[in-house]
Design a protein around this motif. Sequence first.
Motif, PDB file in Angstrom:
ATOM      1  N   GLN A  20     -98.613  63.734  56.627  1.00 18.79           N
ATOM      2  CA  GLN A  20     -99.825  63.831  57.565  1.00 18.79           C
ATOM      3  C   GLN A  20     -99.309  63.650  59.160  1.00 18.79           C
ATOM      4  O   GLN A  20    -100.224  63.016  59.869  1.00 18.79           O
ATOM      5  CB  GLN A  20    -100.965  62.732  57.274  1.00 18.79           C
ATOM      6  N   ASN A  22     -98.851  64.134  62.707  1.00 19.96           N
ATOM      7  CA  ASN A  22     -99.605  64.995  63.885  1.00 19.96           C
ATOM      8  C   ASN A  22     -99.238  64.377  64.993  1.00 19.96           C
ATOM      9  O   ASN A  22     -98.458  63.232  65.235  1.00 19.96           O
ATOM     10  CB  ASN A  22    -101.081  64.491  63.583  1.00 19.96           C
ATOM     11  N   ALA A  93    -108.785  57.899  65.789  1.00 27.61           N
ATOM     12  CA  ALA A  93    -109.046  59.092  64.790  1.00 27.61           C
ATOM     13  C   ALA A  93    -109.881  60.036  65.414  1.00 27.61           C
ATOM     14  O   ALA A  93    -109.759  61.075  65.401  1.00 27.61           O
ATOM     15  CB  ALA A  93    -109.569  58.690  63.476  1.00 27.61           C
ATOM     16  N   GLU A  94    -110.633  59.243  66.170  1.00 31.08           N
ATOM     17  CA  GLU A  94    -111.775  60.004  67.171  1.00 31.08           C
ATOM     18  C   GLU A  94    -111.002  60.931  68.238  1.00 31.08           C
ATOM     19  O   GLU A  94    -111.365  61.983  68.582  1.00 31.08           O
ATOM     20  CB  GLU A  94    -112.810  59.103  67.803  1.00 31.08           C
ATOM     21  N   ARG A  95    -109.970  60.274  68.793  1.00 22.63           N
ATOM     22  CA  ARG A  95    -109.108  60.834  70.087  1.00 22.63           C
ATOM     23  C   ARG A  95    -108.166  62.018  69.435  1.00 22.63           C
ATOM     24  O   ARG A  95    -108.199  63.046  70.049  1.00 22.63           O
ATOM     25  CB  ARG A  95    -108.286  59.805  70.706  1.00 22.63           C
ATOM     26  N   SER A  97    -108.233  63.717  66.884  1.00 21.50           N
ATOM     27  CA  SER A  97    -109.170  64.790  66.450  1.00 21.50           C
ATOM     28  C   SER A  97    -109.448  66.030  67.422  1.00 21.50           C
ATOM     29  O   SER A  97    -109.869  67.274  67.074  1.00 21.50           O
ATOM     30  CB  SER A  97    -110.568  64.317  65.463  1.00 21.50           C
ATOM     31  N   ASP A  98    -109.120  65.624  68.545  1.00 23.21           N
ATOM     32  CA  ASP A  98    -109.512  66.613  69.840  1.00 23.21           C
ATOM     33  C   ASP A  98    -108.234  66.691  70.636  1.00 23.21           C
ATOM     34  O   ASP A  98    -107.809  66.048  71.739  1.00 23.21           O
ATOM     35  CB  ASP A  98    -110.617  65.912  70.600  1.00 23.21           C
TER      36      ASP A  98
END
Length: 316
Positions: A20, A22, A93-95, A97-98
Motif C-alpha cells: 500500500q 503511497n 488518512a484524510e489528508r 486521500s487528497d
Amino acid sequence: MSLFHPDPIAELLEKLYLPQWNAVEWTFPAHWGLSVPADVVSMYVFTQGSGWFVPDAPGSEPIRLMAGDHLITTRGTAHRMLHTLDCPAEPIAERISDPTWHIPNGPDSTAILYAQFSLRELKQNPLSIGLPEVIHLNHRADPVLRSCIPILDVLSTVKREAEHGWQLTVRKLAEIIFIKTLSVELTHGSNGANGNGDKHLMHAVTDATVGPVLKALVQSLGDPWTVPKMAKMANVSKSAFSERFRNLVGTPPLQYLTEIRMQNACELLRESPIEIANIATLVGYESPSSFSNAFKRWNGKSPAEYRRNAKQAIVG
C-alpha cells in the motif's frame, strides 16, 4: 564500492515489499498538524519550513525538523507531525486521500514530501534490518544523500505540471528517495559495531557463511530449499548453520524463508495478474493447495480472498 564488487546493501534493499505504498507532496500554511496511527511506516522530507515529530509514547522526546531533513519511522510508531507543538492534528488518512491539496507558497509555508506503507498485513517488518526506530538525516548535511535534491526538484515539477500519470511518478520518485535514505543510514550503521545486541540483518548479509545463502534465497524463492541444502551451500554442518543463521537474523532459516515467500506472494497477488497456481510455483510451493494452506496460516486469508480484498481497496 567498485562497480563490479557485490553491494550487500543493494542486495538487502532490492526485494523490499512496501504494501500500500503511497506518496504525496504538500505545501501547508502555518499551524498545520498530522496524526499517523501505529503500523504505518512514514517518511517525511522537508523541502521548506519546519515542524516537530512527536511520538505517541510516554517519555519520548519531540524531534525538531528543518528544511533538508529526512525522517522515517521504521517500526511504524504512532505519532504526530506538527508545525508547532501546540497545533491540533488531523488524521493522515484524510489528508493523503487528497493528493492535489495545495496552499500557495508564502513565508510561513511548509513543503513536505510524505510517503507511507502499511505493516498490517505483514508478520515481519521488512525494515527489521538493523535500522534504528527513527531515521533522521539531512540531505544538505550528508554528501551522499545530496543526490536526492535533483529528484525532489523533478518531483515538484511533475506535480506542478500535473501531466497524465503524475501521481504514479510521484510515488515512484518518492520510493527512490526512501531507498536512498535507508541506504545511507545502513551505510553509516554498518561502519560501526552493533553494540545494542539487536539482530542485525545487515551483519547477516555481509557474513561469509550466511550472506551467500540469504542472497540465494531471495533470488531463487521457487527452489526446493531445505536447511541441509542451505548448510551445504555454506559449507558447514546443519546445526552450525542453523545456529549462526538464528543468531544473525533472529529467526530460524525456514521461518525466514516462509516470511520472504509470503511477502513476495502478497506483492504478486496485489500488483500482478499472475494466476494463483503460477504464484504458488514462483514462491516455492509444489501445488496451489499447499500454497493456499500455507498462505492462510500466515495471513489469515486465502490467496484468492487476499487478492479480492486488495482489488476492492484499490477501487475504493
